[in-house]
Design an enzyme around this catalytic site. Structure first.
Site, PDB file in Angstrom:
ATOM      1  N   TYR A 186      -5.296   0.296  -6.542  1.00 24.35           N
ATOM      2  CA  TYR A 186      -5.129   0.210  -5.082  1.00 24.35           C
ATOM      3  C   TYR A 186      -3.923  -0.658  -4.717  1.00 24.35           C
ATOM      4  O   TYR A 186      -3.916  -1.348  -3.708  1.00 24.35           O
ATOM      5  CB  TYR A 186      -6.409  -0.283  -4.413  1.00 24.35           C
ATOM      6  CG  TYR A 186      -7.620   0.552  -4.805  1.00 24.35           C
ATOM      7  CD1 TYR A 186      -7.705   1.874  -4.388  1.00 24.35           C
ATOM      8  CD2 TYR A 186      -8.633   0.044  -5.613  1.00 24.35           C
ATOM      9  CE1 TYR A 186      -8.782   2.670  -4.760  1.00 24.35           C
ATOM     10  CE2 TYR A 186      -9.717   0.830  -5.981  1.00 24.35           C
ATOM     11  CZ  TYR A 186      -9.784   2.142  -5.545  1.00 24.35           C
ATOM     12  OH  TYR A 186     -10.849   2.924  -5.926  1.00 24.35           O
TER      13      TYR A 186
ATOM     14  N   PRO B  98     -15.452   5.425 -12.326  1.00 22.59           N
ATOM     15  CA  PRO B  98     -14.795   4.125 -12.175  1.00 22.59           C
ATOM     16  C   PRO B  98     -13.301   4.275 -11.886  1.00 22.59           C
ATOM     17  O   PRO B  98     -12.645   5.145 -12.449  1.00 22.59           O
ATOM     18  CB  PRO B  98     -14.996   3.483 -13.555  1.00 22.59           C
ATOM     19  CG  PRO B  98     -15.054   4.636 -14.499  1.00 22.59           C
ATOM     20  CD  PRO B  98     -15.721   5.761 -13.734  1.00 22.59           C
ATOM     21  N   GLY B  99     -12.795   3.457 -10.997  1.00 23.72           N
ATOM     22  CA  GLY B  99     -11.368   3.437 -10.716  1.00 23.72           C
ATOM     23  C   GLY B  99     -10.826   2.038 -10.964  1.00 23.72           C
ATOM     24  O   GLY B  99     -10.161   1.753 -11.960  1.00 23.72           O
ATOM     25  N   ARG B 100     -11.195   1.128 -10.080  1.00 19.05           N
ATOM     26  CA  ARG B 100     -10.704  -0.246 -10.142  1.00 19.05           C
ATOM     27  C   ARG B 100     -10.926  -0.887 -11.519  1.00 19.05           C
ATOM     28  O   ARG B 100     -10.029  -1.547 -12.056  1.00 19.05           O
ATOM     29  CB  ARG B 100     -11.425  -1.074  -9.096  1.00 19.05           C
ATOM     30  CG  ARG B 100     -10.956  -2.515  -8.994  1.00 19.05           C
ATOM     31  CD  ARG B 100     -11.937  -3.354  -8.179  1.00 19.05           C
ATOM     32  NE  ARG B 100     -12.414  -2.700  -7.004  1.00 19.05           N
ATOM     33  CZ  ARG B 100     -11.834  -2.762  -5.785  1.00 19.05           C
ATOM     34  NH1 ARG B 100     -10.767  -3.501  -5.619  1.00 19.05           N
ATOM     35  NH2 ARG B 100     -12.334  -2.118  -4.766  1.00 19.05           N
TER      36      ARG B 100
ATOM     37  N   CYS C 128       7.773  -7.855   8.904  1.00 20.61           N
ATOM     38  CA  CYS C 128       7.625  -8.532  10.199  1.00 20.61           C
ATOM     39  C   CYS C 128       6.200  -8.496  10.705  1.00 20.61           C
ATOM     40  O   CYS C 128       5.906  -7.887  11.743  1.00 20.61           O
ATOM     41  CB  CYS C 128       8.564  -7.886  11.206  1.00 20.61           C
ATOM     42  SG  CYS C 128      10.223  -7.875  10.588  1.00 20.61           S
ATOM     43  N   GLU C 129       5.302  -9.096   9.980  1.00 17.89           N
ATOM     44  CA  GLU C 129       3.903  -9.220  10.393  1.00 17.89           C
ATOM     45  C   GLU C 129       3.336 -10.471   9.743  1.00 17.89           C
ATOM     46  O   GLU C 129       3.590 -10.720   8.562  1.00 17.89           O
ATOM     47  CB  GLU C 129       3.067  -8.037   9.891  1.00 17.89           C
ATOM     48  CG  GLU C 129       3.502  -6.710  10.402  1.00 17.89           C
ATOM     49  CD  GLU C 129       2.331  -5.787  10.721  1.00 17.89           C
ATOM     50  OE1 GLU C 129       1.211  -6.280  10.903  1.00 17.89           O
ATOM     51  OE2 GLU C 129       2.596  -4.582  10.786  1.00 17.89           O
TER      52      GLU C 129
ATOM     53  N   GLY D 134     -17.289   2.205  -8.327  1.00 18.68           N
ATOM     54  CA  GLY D 134     -17.539   0.994  -7.564  1.00 18.68           C
ATOM     55  C   GLY D 134     -17.760  -0.291  -8.319  1.00 18.68           C
ATOM     56  O   GLY D 134     -17.888  -1.363  -7.702  1.00 18.68           O
TER      57      GLY D 134
HETATM   58  N1  LLP Z   1     -15.819   7.549  -6.171  1.00 20.85           N
HETATM   59  C1  LLP Z   1     -15.703   7.657  -4.833  1.00 20.85           C
HETATM   60  C2  LLP Z   1     -16.364   8.763  -4.134  1.00 20.85           C
HETATM   61  C3  LLP Z   1     -14.944   6.701  -4.128  1.00 20.85           C
HETATM   62  O1  LLP Z   1     -14.843   6.799  -2.810  1.00 20.85           O
HETATM   63  C4  LLP Z   1     -14.326   5.640  -4.826  1.00 20.85           C
HETATM   64  C5  LLP Z   1     -13.537   4.629  -4.125  1.00 20.85           C
HETATM   65  C6  LLP Z   1     -14.479   5.589  -6.232  1.00 20.85           C
HETATM   66  C7  LLP Z   1     -15.230   6.557  -6.865  1.00 20.85           C
HETATM   67  C8  LLP Z   1     -13.857   4.524  -7.060  1.00 20.85           C
HETATM   68  O2  LLP Z   1     -14.312   3.257  -6.746  1.00 20.85           O
HETATM   69  P1  LLP Z   1     -13.904   2.004  -7.684  1.00 20.85           P
HETATM   70  O3  LLP Z   1     -14.536   2.230  -9.026  1.00 20.85           O
HETATM   71  O4  LLP Z   1     -12.429   1.980  -7.780  1.00 20.85           O
HETATM   72  O5  LLP Z   1     -14.440   0.858  -6.959  1.00 20.85           O
HETATM   73  N2  LLP Z   1      -8.733   0.269  -1.473  1.00 20.85           N
HETATM   74  C9  LLP Z   1      -9.935  -0.491  -1.717  1.00 20.85           C
HETATM   75  C10 LLP Z   1     -10.957   0.297  -2.475  1.00 20.85           C
HETATM   76  C11 LLP Z   1     -11.293   1.634  -1.866  1.00 20.85           C
HETATM   77  C12 LLP Z   1     -12.306   2.422  -2.644  1.00 20.85           C
HETATM   78  C13 LLP Z   1     -12.455   3.773  -2.106  1.00 20.85           C
HETATM   79  N3  LLP Z   1     -13.330   4.613  -2.868  1.00 20.85           N
HETATM   80  C14 LLP Z   1      -9.561  -1.791  -2.403  1.00 20.85           C
HETATM   81  O6  LLP Z   1      -8.381  -1.992  -2.703  1.00 20.85           O
HETATM   82  O7  LLP Z   1     -10.422  -2.638  -2.635  1.00 20.85           O
END
Ligand code: LLP
Length: 451
Positions: free
Chosen positions: A404, A307-309, A375-376, A264
């Protein structure tokens, strides 16, 4: 098709400024990714095209590894952010763990890690509010590290499947700490009103009941409060609540060895594209210190972060060509060949993405809407954005699209999904770009359909 476009000049991200927030820079008037010309990439591979920097991903992931190096910890990259096999492989090679949310993502981790990095499967944590039997079975057979269980019913299913397969399942209950985090409502998850996890107040009793099940190992506690959270305070607050629960559980006799703090950590989408100020390294250190403090009283505990994003977003951009520029009344629309099916973030979360012309603008700036052909009216990348004038046929880059973006793409409007290129500047002699996913064909797009 599989040519390598080589870097012409300059150094890679690691050698450059260690805090450079993005890999995209002008060399002369042309925009490059780690020195590789985007113009050349577009000519070779077509548009829309996702372009990623391997060095930036390694650098970002390395920030987490370094920040948590002083303690027992595993950094589990959240696969959903960008699940391209080549990117997962690159991370597996760095010793990453993985946070998965489906059997499909498990299969990706398996394929990406291969025989050489097979140990990566043992560093997988499985999150998600609706795990199905086949997914649980696949994860048990793969020997993953931890199931992050989101309900007592899921715990029942996990116990049954573990017994059927004759393996003990390590689990952490995902608790809902009821902590507010400032982010978009669609990506906030840690409030009592959300569908995720179990109420923290009910957790102790659930662990108590689970302790009687022979095939369950109550190994940890997990939490995840949401995504794109810029301040570290809410993460610390959530972890403090978890730490309190861990102490209670230990006093009840549960051997809690893992604490999963979730993912997050947010980035700065509004950061200046040409003079970025965002201090990624500093942010990750601040995050690690805050989590460390919150977990300080727990003694021996293995910390997991997801971490993802933060790892992938700023490492990638969406390269797209202007199809037509048109005026409707007072408005100017720059219609590009990428659309909401390629990058849905602006439509879904009103997300801001900086946009740069690939040839540095000379002409005066004007306020335009950058939109796709779908078309949106929700199909937009920017509204009323001041940017240098661009003409039909020219290229622009949508920044911070590495997370994402492709992973949330679709075939809406029967549009084939984009191709993806990985620029790898790691070895000086072998810097170049590699196609990691070719453009989908219309035939493939309809292959599963029955007439
Ligand atoms: N762990 C869990 C259990 C999660 O649900 C998520 C993200 C992460 C880790 C990774 O979170 P990050 O570090 O990437 O913030 N599509 C949306 C974000 C959806 C996040 C869903 N869960 C966007 O583009 O902002």
């Amino acid at each position: 098709m599989n040519v390598r476009i080589r870097r012409t000049t300059g150094k890679g991200a690691a050698a450059r400024d260690a805090v450079a927030a993005r890999p995209f820079h002008y060399r002369g008037r042309g925009l490059c990714c780690d020195g590789v010309s985007l113009e050349e990439l577009a000519t070779e591979y077509g548009t829309p095209l996702y372009v990623y920097s391997a060095e930036q991903i390694r650098y970002r992931f390395g920030l987490f590894q370094a920040a948590f190096a002083g303690r027992e910890a595993t950094v589990c990259y959240a696969v959903k952010a960008n699940s391209s096999l080549a990117i997962l492989r690159l991370l597996a090679e760095l010793g990453a763990g993985f946070d998965i949310v489906s059997g499909g993502e498990l299969e990706r981790v398996r394929r990406a890690s291969g025989q050489k990095n097979k140990a990566a499967l043992g560093r997988v944590v499985f999150s998600g509010a609706g795990k199905q039997e086949w997914e649980i079975d696949a994860a048990l057979k793969a020997g993953i590290l931890l199931f992050n269980v989101e309900s007592e019913a899921e715990l029942e299913l996990l116990a049954a499947r573990a017994e059927a397969l004759g393996v003990r399942a390590r689990f952490a209950l995902r608790v809902n700490p009821d902590v507010f985090a400032e982010t978009h409502p669609y990506i906030s998850t840690g409030l009592g009103s959300h569908k995720f996890g179990v109420e923290i107040g009910n957790a102790r009793a659930i662990y108590g009941r689970a302790a009687r099940r022979k095939w369950l190992d109550a190994a940890g506690v997990s939490v995840h409060i949401g995504s794109q959270i810029r301040a570290v305070g809410p993460f610390a607050k959530a972890l403090e609540r978890v730490a309190g629960l861990v102490e209670e559980l230990r006093s009840d006799g549960h051997e809690i060895r893992y604490v999963d703090a979730g993912g997050g950590l947010g980035i700065d989408y509004n950061d200046s594209p040409t003079e970025p100020k965002f201090d990624a390294a500093g942010k990750v250190r601040e995050y690690a210190v805050a989590l460390g403090k919150a977990a300080a009283g727990l003694g021996a505990v293995h910390l997991l972060v997801e971490p993802g994003r933060f790892v992938a977003a700023q490492a990638g951009g969406l390269l797209t060509r202007v199809v037509v520029v048109k005026k409707n009344g007072a408005k100017t629309f720059v219609i590009v060949d990428a659309a909401m099916n390629d990058l849905i973030r602006p439509a879904l979360y009103q997300a801001h993405h900086e946009i740069l012309p690939v040839v540095k603008g000379r002409g005066a700036s004007a306020k335009v809407d950058v939109v796709g052909p779908v078309c949106e009216s929700g199909d937009f990348f920017a509204h009323d954005r001041k940017m240098p004038r661009v003409k039909a046929g020219e290229l622009v880059l949508v920044l911070d699209a590495g997370a994402y973006g492709m992973s949330e793409s679709s075939n809406y409007n029967t549009r084939a999904r984009a191709a993806e290129v990985l620029v790898d500047g790691a070895g000086d002699g072998d810097a170049g770009a590699r196609l990691i996913r070719r453009r989908e064909t219309l035939r493939e797009l309809m292959a599963a359909e029955i007439l």
